[in-house]
Design a protein around this motif. Sequence first.
Motif, PDB file in Angstrom:
ATOM      1  N   ASN A 144      -5.700   4.596   3.740  1.00  0.00           N
ATOM      2  CA  ASN A 144      -5.509   3.032   3.312  1.00  0.00           C
ATOM      3  C   ASN A 144      -5.951   2.783   2.164  1.00  0.00           C
ATOM      4  O   ASN A 144      -6.522   3.487   1.372  1.00  0.00           O
ATOM      5  N   GLY A 192      -1.334  -1.736   3.356  1.00  0.00           N
ATOM      6  CA  GLY A 192      -1.671  -2.798   4.591  1.00  0.00           C
ATOM      7  C   GLY A 192      -2.816  -3.707   4.010  1.00  0.00           C
ATOM      8  O   GLY A 192      -2.755  -4.922   4.405  1.00  0.00           O
ATOM      9  N   ASP A 221       4.179   1.135   1.256  1.00  0.00           N
ATOM     10  CA  ASP A 221       3.348   2.113   1.354  1.00  0.00           C
ATOM     11  C   ASP A 221       4.118   3.234   0.092  1.00  0.00           C
ATOM     12  O   ASP A 221       5.437   3.185   0.083  1.00  0.00           O
ATOM     13  N   SER A 276       8.245  -6.059   5.582  1.00  0.00           N
ATOM     14  CA  SER A 276       7.825  -7.547   5.284  1.00  0.00           C
ATOM     15  C   SER A 276       6.568  -7.644   5.980  1.00  0.00           C
ATOM     16  O   SER A 276       6.381  -7.012   7.077  1.00  0.00           O
ATOM     17  N   GLY A 316      -3.354   2.590  11.476  1.00  0.00           N
ATOM     18  CA  GLY A 316      -3.461   3.644  10.661  1.00  0.00           C
ATOM     19  C   GLY A 316      -3.028   4.858  11.654  1.00  0.00           C
ATOM     20  O   GLY A 316      -2.656   5.909  11.399  1.00  0.00           O
TER      21      GLY A 316
HETATM   22  N1  LIG Z   1       0.355  -7.501   8.438  1.00  0.00           N
HETATM   23  C1  LIG Z   1       1.124  -6.236   8.325  1.00  0.00           C
HETATM   24  N2  LIG Z   1       2.648  -6.142   8.408  1.00  0.00           N
HETATM   25  C2  LIG Z   1       3.206  -5.430   8.314  1.00  0.00           C
HETATM   26  N3  LIG Z   1       2.949  -4.205   8.028  1.00  0.00           N
HETATM   27  C3  LIG Z   1       1.319  -3.984   7.951  1.00  0.00           C
HETATM   28  C4  LIG Z   1       1.006  -4.834   8.082  1.00  0.00           C
HETATM   29  N4  LIG Z   1      -0.686  -4.545   8.083  1.00  0.00           N
HETATM   30  C5  LIG Z   1      -0.398  -3.025   7.967  1.00  0.00           C
HETATM   31  N5  LIG Z   1       0.796  -2.477   7.842  1.00  0.00           N
HETATM   32  C6  LIG Z   1       1.139  -1.416   7.743  1.00  0.00           C
HETATM   33  O1  LIG Z   1       0.924  -0.467   8.636  1.00  0.00           O
HETATM   34  C7  LIG Z   1       0.529   0.587   8.282  1.00  0.00           C
HETATM   35  C8  LIG Z   1      -0.950   1.123   8.421  1.00  0.00           C
HETATM   36  O2  LIG Z   1      -1.572   0.438   7.169  1.00  0.00           O
HETATM   37  P1  LIG Z   1      -3.086   0.018   6.908  1.00  0.00           P
HETATM   38  O3  LIG Z   1      -3.298  -1.292   7.392  1.00  0.00           O
HETATM   39  O4  LIG Z   1      -3.006  -0.033   5.417  1.00  0.00           O
HETATM   40  O5  LIG Z   1      -3.848   1.250   7.494  1.00  0.00           O
HETATM   41  P2  LIG Z   1      -5.129   1.490   8.211  1.00  0.00           P
HETATM   42  O6  LIG Z   1      -4.820   1.113   9.473  1.00  0.00           O
HETATM   43  O7  LIG Z   1      -5.579   2.691   8.348  1.00  0.00           O
HETATM   44  O8  LIG Z   1      -6.310   0.436   7.692  1.00  0.00           O
HETATM   45  C9  LIG Z   1       1.061   0.634   6.822  1.00  0.00           C
HETATM   46  O9  LIG Z   1       2.488   1.194   6.925  1.00  0.00           O
HETATM   47  C10 LIG Z   1       0.792  -0.667   6.415  1.00  0.00           C
HETATM   48  O10 LIG Z   1       1.774  -1.006   5.266  1.00  0.00           O
END
Ligand SMILES: Nc1ncnc2c1ncn2[C@@H]1O[C@H](COP(=O)(O)OP(=O)(O)O)[C@@H](O)[C@H]1O
Length: 264
Positions: free
Chosen positions: A139, A178, A186, A200, A211
């Motif tokens: 992330n 995220g 991503d 979105s 994640g």
């Molecule tokens: N509020 C949200 N709406 C849509 N997709 C999300 C949201 N939060 C995270 N994602 C997606 O979920 C996946 C996990 O991302 P992230 O939250 O960055 O990782 P982590 O859980 O490791 O912190 C990614 O594809 C991210 O783009």
Amino acid sequence: MKEVACSLTIAGTDPTGGAGIQADLKTFQELQSYGMSVITSVVAQNTTGVQDIHHIPLAMIEKQLDSVFSDMPVHAMKTGMIANIDMMQIIQKKVSGKDIPFIIDPVMVATSGDALISDDARDYLRDHLLPLCTVVTPNIPEAEFLTGMKIDTLDTMKKAAEKIVHEYGAGAALVKGGHLVGDAVDFLYDGNHMHEFTASRIDTVNTHGTGCTYSAAITAYVSHGLTLYEAVEKGKYFVTEAIKQSFDLGSGNGPTNHWAVRLV
Ligand SMILES: Nc1ncnc2c1ncn2[C@@H]1O[C@H](COP(=O)(O)OP(=O)(O)O)[C@@H](O)[C@H]1O
Ligand SMILES: Cc1ncc(COP(=O)(O)O)c(N)n1
């Protein structure tokens, strides 16, 4: 005899079932990959944070890995929480030289903000485990740590993905957006091409384990023989639906819904 795809996760636990080993196994099951697990740490945690961590003795981590590898087919494997350098060295020894797709989710901090691995282990992961992996899925804060870069735009996300592949030797990097504002974007960089996956943004606090779920979905799809690009494309759809239809459970960041794709 029936052929079956098999996936292995090497990670810590979450007794509330939203993250870690539990999220990985649920995801493998939903995506019809036979799930196996090696536990590195037992974590007392819930949707509000981490209450305590108990590390499994090193010899026992090694024996679990031997139990799996000496007997079972593994078509794809992933790591999650690996708390310290000693554990990383054992995993490095056991996965080196194996011709098995290897997905690293470089878990460092829980959604609640609690640290899950030691500071020196972050450096060790970058220097010794990244060169072994097919893809690493940081992330934004994890990508910032790995690269030393400030990442706050789509452009810096792409630059970080390139640096992780070219400087640290990962097979590919999937930098997840995220933690930025705006659409959930991503980037997957495989050394040649930069691919963008966009969904979105969903207005929810239920992001505990996103994640883990995403990297487990990628692992399961790869275990079925999909290419990395195809696995990330389908994994992105899976995690987006899992967030969209997440559960308001617990009083903090609730868990995602691993049934979501089956239900839509
Ligand atoms: N509020 C949200 N709406 C849509 N997709 C999300 C949201 N939060 C995270 N994602 C997606 O979920 C996946 C996990 O991302 P992230 O939250 O960055 O990782 P982590 O859980 O490791 O912190 C990614 O594809 C991210 O783009
Ligand atoms: C055992 C374990 N592994 C990983 C995470 C990170 O979860 P997230 O996917 O929300 O970053 C966690 N909270 N617990």
